[in-house]
Design a protein around this motif. Structure first.
Motif, PDB file in Angstrom:
ATOM      1  N   GLN A  66      55.598  10.106  40.872  1.00 31.06           N
ATOM      2  CA  GLN A  66      56.239  10.755  39.766  1.00 31.06           C
ATOM      3  C   GLN A  66      55.564   9.840  38.503  1.00 31.06           C
ATOM      4  OE1 GLN A  66      58.587  10.786  42.453  1.00 31.06           O
ATOM      5  NE2 GLN A  66      57.274  12.715  42.607  1.00 31.06           N
ATOM      6  N   TYR A  72      58.442   5.168  32.358  1.00 35.70           N
ATOM      7  CA  TYR A  72      59.409   4.039  32.062  1.00 35.70           C
ATOM      8  C   TYR A  72      58.856   2.999  30.966  1.00 35.70           C
ATOM      9  CZ  TYR A  72      62.791   6.084  34.984  1.00 35.70           C
ATOM     10  OH  TYR A  72      63.852   6.914  35.587  1.00 35.70           O
TER      11      TYR A  72
ATOM     12  N   ASN B  65      54.785  14.179  45.486  1.00 40.88           N
ATOM     13  CA  ASN B  65      54.247  12.887  45.322  1.00 40.88           C
ATOM     14  C   ASN B  65      52.566  13.041  45.160  1.00 40.88           C
ATOM     15  OD1 ASN B  65      56.817  11.718  45.351  1.00 40.88           O
ATOM     16  ND2 ASN B  65      56.623  11.174  47.548  1.00 40.88           N
ATOM     17  N   ARG B 121      63.420  17.856  50.444  1.00 35.76           N
ATOM     18  CA  ARG B 121      63.196  16.437  51.097  1.00 35.76           C
ATOM     19  C   ARG B 121      62.707  15.470  50.645  1.00 35.76           C
ATOM     20  NH1 ARG B 121      59.280  18.242  56.104  1.00 35.76           N
ATOM     21  NH2 ARG B 121      57.241  18.597  55.171  1.00 35.76           N
ATOM     22  N   GLN B 122      61.715  15.719  49.413  1.00 34.71           N
ATOM     23  CA  GLN B 122      61.226  14.823  48.826  1.00 34.71           C
ATOM     24  C   GLN B 122      62.101  13.948  47.705  1.00 34.71           C
ATOM     25  OE1 GLN B 122      57.068  14.748  47.005  1.00 34.71           O
ATOM     26  NE2 GLN B 122      58.282  14.521  45.292  1.00 34.71           N
ATOM     27  N   PHE B 123      63.016  14.817  46.887  1.00 38.93           N
ATOM     28  CA  PHE B 123      63.572  14.169  45.945  1.00 38.93           C
ATOM     29  C   PHE B 123      65.141  14.176  46.463  1.00 38.93           C
ATOM     30  CE2 PHE B 123      60.456  15.947  43.069  1.00 38.93           C
ATOM     31  CZ  PHE B 123      60.226  14.893  42.361  1.00 38.93           C
ATOM     32  N   ILE B 168      58.775  11.310  24.938  1.00 40.48           N
ATOM     33  CA  ILE B 168      59.843  11.000  26.211  1.00 40.48           C
ATOM     34  C   ILE B 168      60.984  10.449  25.490  1.00 40.48           C
ATOM     35  CG2 ILE B 168      60.443   9.277  28.012  1.00 40.48           C
ATOM     36  CD1 ILE B 168      57.183   8.989  28.336  1.00 40.48           C
ATOM     37  N   LEU B 289      61.546  12.652  34.215  1.00 42.30           N
ATOM     38  CA  LEU B 289      60.239  11.666  34.712  1.00 42.30           C
ATOM     39  C   LEU B 289      60.848  10.891  35.708  1.00 42.30           C
ATOM     40  CD1 LEU B 289      58.496  12.034  31.429  1.00 42.30           C
ATOM     41  CD2 LEU B 289      57.946  13.507  33.381  1.00 42.30           C
ATOM     42  N   MET B 290      61.869  10.864  36.449  1.00 46.52           N
ATOM     43  CA  MET B 290      62.297   9.929  37.279  1.00 46.52           C
ATOM     44  C   MET B 290      61.468  10.032  38.703  1.00 46.52           C
ATOM     45  SD  MET B 290      64.115  12.473  37.790  1.00 46.52           S
ATOM     46  CE  MET B 290      64.305  13.548  39.538  1.00 46.52           C
ATOM     47  N   SER B 291      61.859   9.005  39.675  1.00 42.85           N
ATOM     48  CA  SER B 291      61.527   9.222  40.852  1.00 42.85           C
ATOM     49  C   SER B 291      62.763   8.678  41.787  1.00 42.85           C
ATOM     50  CB  SER B 291      60.121   8.200  41.144  1.00 42.85           C
ATOM     51  OG  SER B 291      60.590   6.892  41.222  1.00 42.85           O
ATOM     52  N   ALA B 293      62.782   6.450  43.716  1.00 45.60           N
ATOM     53  CA  ALA B 293      62.870   4.948  43.710  1.00 45.60           C
ATOM     54  C   ALA B 293      63.593   4.384  42.345  1.00 45.60           C
ATOM     55  CB  ALA B 293      61.702   4.335  43.710  1.00 45.60           C
ATOM     56  N   THR B 294      63.309   5.112  41.337  1.00 46.06           N
ATOM     57  CA  THR B 294      63.920   4.681  40.076  1.00 46.06           C
ATOM     58  C   THR B 294      65.375   5.099  40.112  1.00 46.06           C
ATOM     59  OG1 THR B 294      63.314   6.705  39.014  1.00 46.06           O
ATOM     60  CG2 THR B 294      61.986   4.782  38.649  1.00 46.06           C
ATOM     61  N   GLN B 297      67.112   2.546  42.039  1.00 47.10           N
ATOM     62  CA  GLN B 297      67.438   1.240  41.140  1.00 47.10           C
ATOM     63  C   GLN B 297      68.451   1.682  40.147  1.00 47.10           C
ATOM     64  OE1 GLN B 297      63.308   0.167  40.423  1.00 47.10           O
ATOM     65  NE2 GLN B 297      62.662   0.171  42.622  1.00 47.10           N
ATOM     66  N   LEU B 299      68.183   3.519  37.407  1.00 41.79           N
ATOM     67  CA  LEU B 299      67.754   3.637  36.145  1.00 41.79           C
ATOM     68  C   LEU B 299      68.033   4.843  35.649  1.00 41.79           C
ATOM     69  CD1 LEU B 299      63.964   2.074  36.263  1.00 41.79           C
ATOM     70  CD2 LEU B 299      66.236   1.012  35.861  1.00 41.79           C
ATOM     71  N   SER B 300      68.078   5.271  34.049  1.00 39.51           N
ATOM     72  CA  SER B 300      68.570   6.402  33.662  1.00 39.51           C
ATOM     73  C   SER B 300      67.339   7.291  33.831  1.00 39.51           C
ATOM     74  CB  SER B 300      68.979   6.458  32.423  1.00 39.51           C
ATOM     75  OG  SER B 300      68.194   5.633  31.448  1.00 39.51           O
ATOM     76  N   ILE B 301      67.357   8.496  33.466  1.00 37.92           N
ATOM     77  CA  ILE B 301      66.182   9.647  33.414  1.00 37.92           C
ATOM     78  C   ILE B 301      65.453   9.960  32.487  1.00 37.92           C
ATOM     79  CG2 ILE B 301      65.940  12.103  34.473  1.00 37.92           C
ATOM     80  CD1 ILE B 301      68.539  11.803  36.057  1.00 37.92           C
ATOM     81  N   PRO B 302      64.509   9.544  32.194  1.00 33.10           N
ATOM     82  CA  PRO B 302      63.578   9.929  31.057  1.00 33.10           C
ATOM     83  C   PRO B 302      63.088  11.446  31.151  1.00 33.10           C
ATOM     84  CG  PRO B 302      62.612   8.318  32.138  1.00 33.10           C
ATOM     85  CD  PRO B 302      63.640   8.757  33.187  1.00 33.10           C
TER      86      PRO B 302
END
Lengths: 313, 313
Positions: A66, A72, B65, B121-123, B168, B289-291, B293-294, B297, B299-302
């Motif tokens: 992504q 970010y 991905n 299954r990915q997200f 963004i 625009l998150m993943s 992984a973020t 972690q 993080l907030s969602i851009p």
């Protein structure tokens, strides 16, 4: 902007910023990569003496799922943003697209990055696993490059005069430890077509740079191009072979990643053009468009290459 | 091109192709999604009465991905390819960019897709896990949309007259079960700015479509826009609320995904413009625009939103 290992190679001292910890102050590798993009773009703005508001469109992408390095890392600049995904071809994809958009916009920016640590754990194995690497494998470059293009070029500065957008080429390669061989055919296709359309040959250029074919891919490229009637041997250099010192740095077949071409272009190639050491070059960055899921599904690796023709103008 | 559930909703019968198995003949969900892009683009070429060679540039991307839906699904067409990553905003990102590139090219194509099974299954979680979904969650649309743009528009057909590339926007939302609330602020920002720059208001348009805000995001959008002085309540429709039948189909807050806006635009909105039922609309697709992984972690969602202004022209 580069990491420790990159600044121990052939381009030592050419970067605007080096983080010897490779963390760029962040607590996760994904955020380190995002921070490297933020820093690289900040340096580009400063060096171009412009501010965010002067940039009409920002094009960016990276290798992470992504493209979170870009979203970010670049959010805070508040610039109209177009996300790209071209794997390691992103620098050339962005530059080619920018050169087209410059016809209707004043200033366009391109940013891309890769990071050894985020790429390894996403595409291959967690670093802690300590897996052995095959001789054809490449080392993902930790680094970010940023470029600002404007319609009216300064005299004696690098200028994109034309570009060619690549097609997806799938040569049937399935070995993800040998990306060079998957990507070389995409360069063969675009270079052969470019020479045909422009009626030029390798000798017409000061140098022809590929993004990250590495040792294996470069050999394949030169071999097939010779069969196609073009002798690249004296003109071709791969950024994956420029960055690291082959004998000392244990990177196997060379560097790779979006950052590989981007930081070589930004720190080494473009300054050479500014200084007049090169006046007419081709820059072709290549990308392998597979994902870990398609690799697990035993699909072959589609590749792409985009070309930009840069002169001193 | 759509899946089974999509053809049981409000747009039943409007698609060029429906696969009641959602597999599109492939053996993995990722390859199913790639195949849906291949089919959608094939239909678009046929309907436009053009062949691959007529298309100058193909822009495409998806949610998977490394955007493998596009790279595997569209490789065989052999068209110069620019990969995009805009999450669910990809349709509007591609259309906006195409409309700019049409100034220097003859024909540009845009393709995008999403698939419920590859996205889950990915997200989120493997389908087999059978996890419960929160009321604010949305249902990823299985479908692919393809568009072909040319510089010289046919009379009385949809025409992009202007566009706005979004910035963004990170409003600090961290709940991935509530994408609508993460994305709505990006629409607020771009719509407010667009109305300001064009000196227009909602009443000047026949309709204003957003891509996949769903029920939650749509409510937030209307509420904040009212505070900003714009009454969207009579003009706004969200594609995530168009596709499914809310009472019967158990999709919670509505549809989402790159395919959500794309198939609504292709099968429902653009034909209405061709027939003269709409003459002047705004289409704004939004992306988170998150993943994974973020998210892990914390993080907030851009988010991002791109706008295209389409008229009957």
């Amino acid at each position: 902007v580069a990491g420790k290992k990159e600044n121990e190679g052939n381009l030592k001292g050419l970067f605007d910023f080096v983080d010897a910890t490779d963390t760029f102050g962040a607590s996760t590798w994904e955020q380190s990569e995002a921070e490297s993009q933020r820093l690289a773009f900040g340096f580009a703005l400063n060096k171009a003496k412009v501010v965010s508001e002067d940039i009409d469109i920002l094009l960016a992408g990276d290798l992470m799922n992504q493209c979170v390095g870009s979203s970010y890392g670049l959010a805070e600049f508040g610039i109209p943003f177009l996300g790209l995904y071209g794997a390691c071809s992103t620098s050339a994809e962005g530059l080619a697209l920018s050169s087209m958009l410059c016809q209707t916009h004043k200033k366009i920016a391109v940013v891309t990055s890769s990071h050894f640590c985020s790429a390894e754990r996403q595409f291959r194995l967690p670093l802690e696993y300590g897996g052995q690497r095959t001789p054809t494998s490449q080392w993902t470059v930790t680094g970010a490059g940023a470029f600002i293009l404007e319609a009216n070029n300064e005299v004696n500065q690098p200028k994109i005069v034309d570009c060619m957008i690549g097609k997806i080429v799938d040569a049937g390669i399935k070995d993800i430890g040998n990306m060079g061989s998957a990507m070389a055919p995409a360069v063969v296709e675009i270079l052969t077509e470019y020479f045909r359309q422009t009626n030029t040959k390798p000798q017409d250029y000061d140098a022809i740079f590929t993004g990250d074919l590495g040792e294996e891919g470069s050999k394949i490229l030169i071999e097939i191009m010779a069969v196609n009637g073009f002798d690249l041997s004296k003109k071709h250099t791969d950024c994956g072979l420029i960055i690291y010192k082959k004998e000392e740095q244990d990177v196997h077949a060379g560097g790779s990643g979006c950052g590989c071409g981007a930081i070589s272009l930004a720190s080494y190639i473009l300054p050479k053009i500014s200084r007049g050491e090169f006046c007419n070059i081709l820059y072709i960055a290549t990308g392998a468009l597979m994902s870990p899921a398609t690799v697990a599904q035993k699909l072959s690796i589609p590749a792409i290459a985009h070309l930009v023709h840069i002169v001193r103008g």
